[in-house]
Design an enzyme around this catalytic site. Structure first.
Site, PDB file in Angstrom:
ATOM      1  N   ARG A  62       0.790  -1.250   0.000  1.00  9.41           N
ATOM      2  CA  ARG A  62       0.000   0.000   0.000  1.00  9.41           C
ATOM      3  C   ARG A  62       0.815   1.289   0.000  1.00  9.41           C
ATOM      4  O   ARG A  62       0.288   2.342  -0.315  1.00  9.41           O
ATOM      5  CB  ARG A  62      -0.979   0.031   1.186  1.00  9.41           C
ATOM      6  CG  ARG A  62      -1.971  -1.118   1.213  1.00  9.41           C
ATOM      7  CD  ARG A  62      -2.911  -1.073   0.025  1.00  9.41           C
ATOM      8  NE  ARG A  62      -3.974  -2.069   0.151  1.00  9.41           N
ATOM      9  CZ  ARG A  62      -4.483  -2.742  -0.869  1.00  9.41           C
ATOM     10  NH1 ARG A  62      -4.026  -2.519  -2.090  1.00  9.41           N
ATOM     11  NH2 ARG A  62      -5.441  -3.621  -0.700  1.00  9.41           N
ATOM     12  N   HIS A 179      -3.371 -10.341 -13.978  1.00  9.31           N
ATOM     13  CA  HIS A 179      -4.622 -10.424 -13.224  1.00  9.31           C
ATOM     14  C   HIS A 179      -5.703 -10.722 -14.262  1.00  9.31           C
ATOM     15  O   HIS A 179      -6.144  -9.830 -14.982  1.00  9.31           O
ATOM     16  CB  HIS A 179      -4.876  -9.091 -12.507  1.00  9.31           C
ATOM     17  CG  HIS A 179      -6.205  -8.992 -11.815  1.00  9.31           C
ATOM     18  ND1 HIS A 179      -6.331  -8.860 -10.458  1.00  9.31           N
ATOM     19  CD2 HIS A 179      -7.471  -9.016 -12.292  1.00  9.31           C
ATOM     20  CE1 HIS A 179      -7.617  -8.796 -10.133  1.00  9.31           C
ATOM     21  NE2 HIS A 179      -8.337  -8.879 -11.237  1.00  9.31           N
ATOM     22  N   HIS A 232      -3.309 -15.363  -8.754  1.00 15.55           N
ATOM     23  CA  HIS A 232      -4.514 -15.859  -8.047  1.00 15.55           C
ATOM     24  C   HIS A 232      -5.546 -16.596  -8.912  1.00 15.55           C
ATOM     25  O   HIS A 232      -6.655 -16.118  -9.111  1.00 15.55           O
ATOM     26  CB  HIS A 232      -5.210 -14.725  -7.288  1.00 15.55           C
ATOM     27  CG  HIS A 232      -5.310 -13.411  -8.019  1.00 15.55           C
ATOM     28  ND1 HIS A 232      -5.810 -13.285  -9.289  1.00 15.55           N
ATOM     29  CD2 HIS A 232      -4.956 -12.164  -7.614  1.00 15.55           C
ATOM     30  CE1 HIS A 232      -5.775 -12.016  -9.638  1.00 15.55           C
ATOM     31  NE2 HIS A 232      -5.259 -11.315  -8.640  1.00 15.55           N
ATOM     32  N   ASP A 305      -1.732 -12.551  -1.932  1.00 17.30           N
ATOM     33  CA  ASP A 305      -2.593 -11.434  -2.325  1.00 17.30           C
ATOM     34  C   ASP A 305      -3.043 -10.654  -1.079  1.00 17.30           C
ATOM     35  O   ASP A 305      -4.183 -10.194  -0.985  1.00 17.30           O
ATOM     36  CB  ASP A 305      -3.815 -11.906  -3.132  1.00 17.30           C
ATOM     37  CG  ASP A 305      -4.474 -10.753  -3.900  1.00 17.30           C
ATOM     38  OD1 ASP A 305      -3.949  -9.621  -3.860  1.00 17.30           O
ATOM     39  OD2 ASP A 305      -5.510 -10.989  -4.537  1.00 17.30           O
TER      40      ASP A 305
END
Lengths: 439, 332, 180
Positions: A62, A179, A232, A305
């Site tokens: 972040r 992704h 993922h 993740d």
């Protein structure tokens, strides 16, 4: 003269027992039996499993920009507590990590924190906007030495752009981590599309939106002879496509998150946004397929993740809640619970999936190494017999959004050695690496 | 029963208790003094995150007939412009000692989220959430059906369920909270439901739903269902390619004059036409059908007040303890 | 521990006497309406109507009796689990300008009768409202008294008075249960 540590009587990932490991000057000085402990701090490892330090291929730290959610400092503390010695920090910060300047900043923050080896991931496209390639070469040649590129959170959906990215990163042995989410098929999507979404009246995220992108990307990777990593993976269909691609010799690797190995979309019936995540929790059939794929190597690695969010982004209506779950401090236990306790895999495969292969995918030379003299001492010592109940308020991450809250899980990290220094000792956060301030 | 959030988990016994109580409430509506003191001193908040004058005034009338104090709270806020958060709003209402919150929200699950949170202690009534559920609409539909068909059968409706009734729910099932709530409730009460819709407007994942599915409205009408429930269709849906044009929709899935005429000569002698309102005349229902004697649209509105009175009464009148006191035993 | 204070014959005699008192007070059966309060007040009102009809054959007992559900008028709703309301049924001629006799089994605190008076106000305007009860056990909490009483039963508030009526309980009796 730095402290030396003698890890005594450990069991290795391969199952060898009674192994002593002497750690000195950041490296494994000696591996053997009944080593002399003169001058060393002894770490009793009887009944504990000694693993290569875990490497996360998929972490959201972040910082910069969303320090209210997580900072490099708090995120890497969490990583150390979870047994990690290296994390790949995803690029969707603010500003986006799409220039050498931002990736070097994140890299420097990681060095300064000293809890783990922070490997910044570079954005594929400028601002994750999916329009122009970011300066991939500059990021690769920066001090951060970026090798993994991803627009994670957003799919590189333009097929031409994806092709060019795959081709371009070959110049510096990089990899594009995709992704996989077809944007038009997932407009307004709130959860997995299926029986539960039909009842709840939530807009669905169909499996085909993931699978169609993976199918396209493996064909593209084959066509241009590039390395592709699929983030993922969440559906049984995706597993089938990746299996097929690997059989055809496509250079593709894939990751699965701990939460997709354990949780299903039935949890959405609670309307608790802690279960809101992208890709969404899927069905039991998908969970079963993902576990089998991780066991047989179709899915190469576990990536957390880890996606911390401030509480106000979860204490709201489902539709307004942010997507994402924390995961660094529960990954080991969840994987032990879902994969090892079920007999699907052993600690050797665990070490491969959580350390050796992620380090190889990310081209991290000092991580995921054998337990041998001369190697950098990145080690995780695990008590597989421990049991604990997940309490997000006791975690090192700032995020309280753990979907495992209240769950009793096996396995505890007793110690994490990062470059020879115990960042975690006796199950508690110790100190950052003493060289942290340097560099 | 502490909250009314959905009909999916409503038992047949609870549903019938609500419908029976609504029968008593309906009698109050016929009296000169249309008021009961049952909820005197209790506060009902109508918390509307989405405009719906019809539903709001129905709940408002219901609460007022039970002598509750009513506060209307039109919370601005949409997916685009977030206003005050649901949590802050709820805590504000808690501080104002709301006993019940009637919540309408554009987001599916918002009422359940409110009820499950520790932000507020009040009873929560779902007055329609996103494309999830609209339980009081289903209850008033069931009430209307039960009254109509027990009258024809010459029975009192008290205590009755809906066994033996065949009901067609027609239109945009995908986006309809009314369809979902009705499907669960009507089948719980023993009715047989057929969903009729273009395939694009049926959700994926309904294989296990307790109903039949048809793409052919005329075929279903020919079987003479006891009721046809027309769902509101938003004309804009064609922009997302759910159907090619409003005209094609109306011709294929709308209840038009030809279908009304066909009903007259079919097995459906007493078939009623229901609509939750507001109607798109000319799209899913023709004016002739909406205004025909078969239409129960106005009865549904009237019954809405009775059913909502019953729900508010049953949620708010008692306490949670089940320990009878001596005074109660002596007077019962 | 309990003792029976009224048996079947006692109850019947008490009702006969109340029926006569009602007729006497009203100077005949003109405009009489008996409103029973559920559950046991209603069958008692029906019995009283039949006894009145026996005295005055011009009377149709069914047309004289109604039932008055007072659930939603109670002041103790929040002290008990939720009670669904029961039906209120008035005689065909209504209660406006009638002489309404409320009928209940036990008069105790007076709160049920207060609720009944409120309920009556909301459904019509009788000329007179009177009260008939099978048992008055005292301990009034409101200024309410019965016009016609089958039996005055001095009790302690620790005791329970059980009125059982054949139509509801398959037996006619009044029992006092002592504190356990």
């Amino acid at each position: 003269m730095t402290t030396t540590y003698l890890i005594k009587g450990a069991t290795t990932a391969a199952g060898e027992t009674g192994v002593d490991v002497l750690v000195a000057d950041g490296r494994i000085a000696e591996r053997g039996r009944s080593l002399s402990s003169a001058g060393a701090v002894v770490v009793d490892a009887d009944g504990l499993v000694l693993l290569p330090g875990m490497v996360d291929i998929h972490t959201h730290l972040r910082e910069p920009g969303r320090e209210d959610a997580e900072t490099v400092e708090t995120g890497t503390r969490a990583a150390a507590m979870g047994g990690y010695t290296s994390v790949h920090a995803m690029a969707n910060s603010m500003p986006v990590a799409d220039t050498a300047g931002v990736v070097e900043q994140v890299y420097a923050l990681g060095r300064r924190a000293g809890w783990v080896d922070v490997r910044p991931v570079g954005a594929v496209t400028v601002g994750l906007a999916g329009e122009r390639l970011a300066e991939l070469g500059a990021m690769a040649q920066s001090r951060a030495g970026v090798r993994v590129f991803s627009d994670d959170g957003i799919c590189v959906s333009d097929p031409v752009l994806m092709r060019r990215a795959l081709e371009y990163v070959k110049a510096f042995d990089g990899v594009v981590a995709q992704h996989a989410q077809e944007p038009r098929l997932t407009e307004g999507a709130q959860m997995n599309e299926g029986a539960v979404s039909a009842v709840l009246g939530l807009a669905g995220w169909p499996a085909v939106a993931e699978e169609s992108i993976i199918a396209r990307d493996v064909l593209l990777a084959q066509h241009v002879g590039s390395r592709l990593h699929v983030c993922h993976v969440s559906t049984a269909g995706s597993v089938e496509i990746i299996r097929w691609a690997k059989q055809r010799g496509v250079n593709v690797t894939a990751e699965v998150t701990p939460h997709h190995l354990l949780l299903t979309d039935e949890l959405v019936r609670s309307w608790n946004p802690v279960y809101k995540v992208n890709p969404p929790l899927r069905t039991n059939e998908d969970v079963t397929a993902l576990r089998e794929a991780l066991a047989d190597g179709t899915i190469d690695v576990v990536g957390t993740d880890h996606a911390p969010h401030p509480s106000e982004h979860k204490e709201c209506e489902w539709a307004q809640a942010a997507m994402g779950m924390t995961g660094l401090e529960t990954a080991l236990s969840v994987v032990q619970h879902a994969m090892i306790e079920t007999g699907l895999m052993d600690w050797a495969r665990f070490a491969e999936a959580t350390s050796i292969l992620p380090a190889q995918i990310g081209r991290v030379q000092t991580q995921g190494r054998p337990l041998a003299a001369g190697e950098m001492a990145n080690l995780t010592l695990v008590d597989p017999a421990a049991r604990w109940t997940v309490d997000p308020h006791k975690m090192a991450t700032k995020g309280r959004n753990s979907p495992f809250a209240g769950l009793e899980l096996p396995g505890a990290v007793v110690a994490t050695f990062f470059a020879g220094h115990p960042t975690v000792l006796e199950g508690r956060l110790n100190t950052p690496h003493p060289d942290a301030q340097g560099d | 029963m502490k909250h009314l959030l959905s009909t999916e988990n409503l038992s047949a016994a609870d549903a019938i208790r609500i419908l029976d109580t609504a029968e008593e409430m309906a009698l109050v509506g016929e009296r000169e003094v249309k008021k009961l003191p049952a909820l005197r001193g209790r506060t009902v908040v109508n918390l509307f995150f989405e405009d719906s004058t019809r539903t709001r005034i129905s709940f408002e009338a219901a609460a007022k007939r039970l002598s509750a104090d009513v506060i209307n709270f039109a919370a601005k806020g949409s997916s685009v412009s977030k206003g005050e958060s649901l949590k802050d709003t709820a805590q504000t209402l808690e501080a104002m000692s709301a006993d019940a919150v009637v919540i309408r929200h554009w987001a599916s699950g918002a009422p359940a989220r409110l009820a499950a949170s520790d932000w507020i202690d009040a009873a929560v009534v779902n007055a329609g959430d996103g494309t999830h559920e609209h339980p009081t609409q289903a209850l008033l539909d069931a009430f209307t059906l039960r009254r109509h068909w027990s009258q024809i059968a010459g029975r009192a409706s008290l205590g009755e369920d809906l066994r033996g009734l065949r009901i067609a729910i027609v239109g945009d099932v995908l986006h309809s909270r009314v369809a979902r709530s009705n499907l669960w409730l009507l089948t719980t009460l023993g009715a047989e439901v057929t969903l009729v819709a273009p395939p694009t407007l049926l959700p994926v994942g309904i294989a296990d739903w307790p109903c039949r599915v048809s793409f052919d409205l005329d075929e279903v009408l020919a079987t003479g269902p006891h009721a046809i429930m027309m769902l509101r269709v938003q004309g804009e849906r064609m922009n997302a390619a759910f159907f090619p044009s409003a005209r094609e929709y109306a011709r294929t899935w709308g209840f038009d004059d030809d279908r009304l005429a066909a009903l007259e000569v079919s097995a459906g002698k007493d078939t009623i036409i229901m609509h939750p309102g507001p109607m798109n005349r000319g799209l899913e229902i023709s004016s002739a059908a909406a205004d025909s004697p078969r239409s129960t649209v106005l009865a549904q509105v009237r019954n809405g007040v009775s059913v909502r009175m019953a729900v508010l009464y049953l949620l708010l009148s008692g306490d949670d303890s089940t320990q009878p006191t001596p005074a109660q035993e002596a007077t019962v | 521990m309990f003792r029976t204070v009224l048996g079947e014959a006692d109850i019947d005699r008490a009702l006969t006497r109340i029926a006569h008192e009602i007729l006497e007070a009203n100077k005949g059966s003109q405009d009489l309406v008996l409103l029973g309060i559920p559950r046991r007040g209603f069958p008692l009102a029906q019995r009283l109507a039949r006894k009145i009809a026996r005295t005055d054959p011009a009377v149709n007992p069914d047309a004289m009796v109604g039932r008055l559900d007072v659930t939603m008028f109670r002041d103790d709703l929040r002290k008990h689990p939720t009670r669904p309301p029961g039906p209120t049924k008035l005689p065909p001629a209504g209660i406006d300008d009638k002489v309404v006799v409320l009928v209940d089994d036990v008069l105790y605190s007076g709160r049920t009768i207060r609720a009944a008076l409120d309920a009556i106000v909301d459904i019509g305007r009788p000329r007179v409202v009177r009260l008939a009860v099978l048992v008055d056990r005292g301990h009034r909490e409101l200024p309410i008294r019965a016009d016609h009483v089958g039996k005055n039963l001095p009790t302690s508030s620790a005791e329970k008075v059980r009125v059982r009526i054949t139509e509801v309980d398959s037996v006619d009796e009044v029992v006092i249960e002592g504190p356990a």
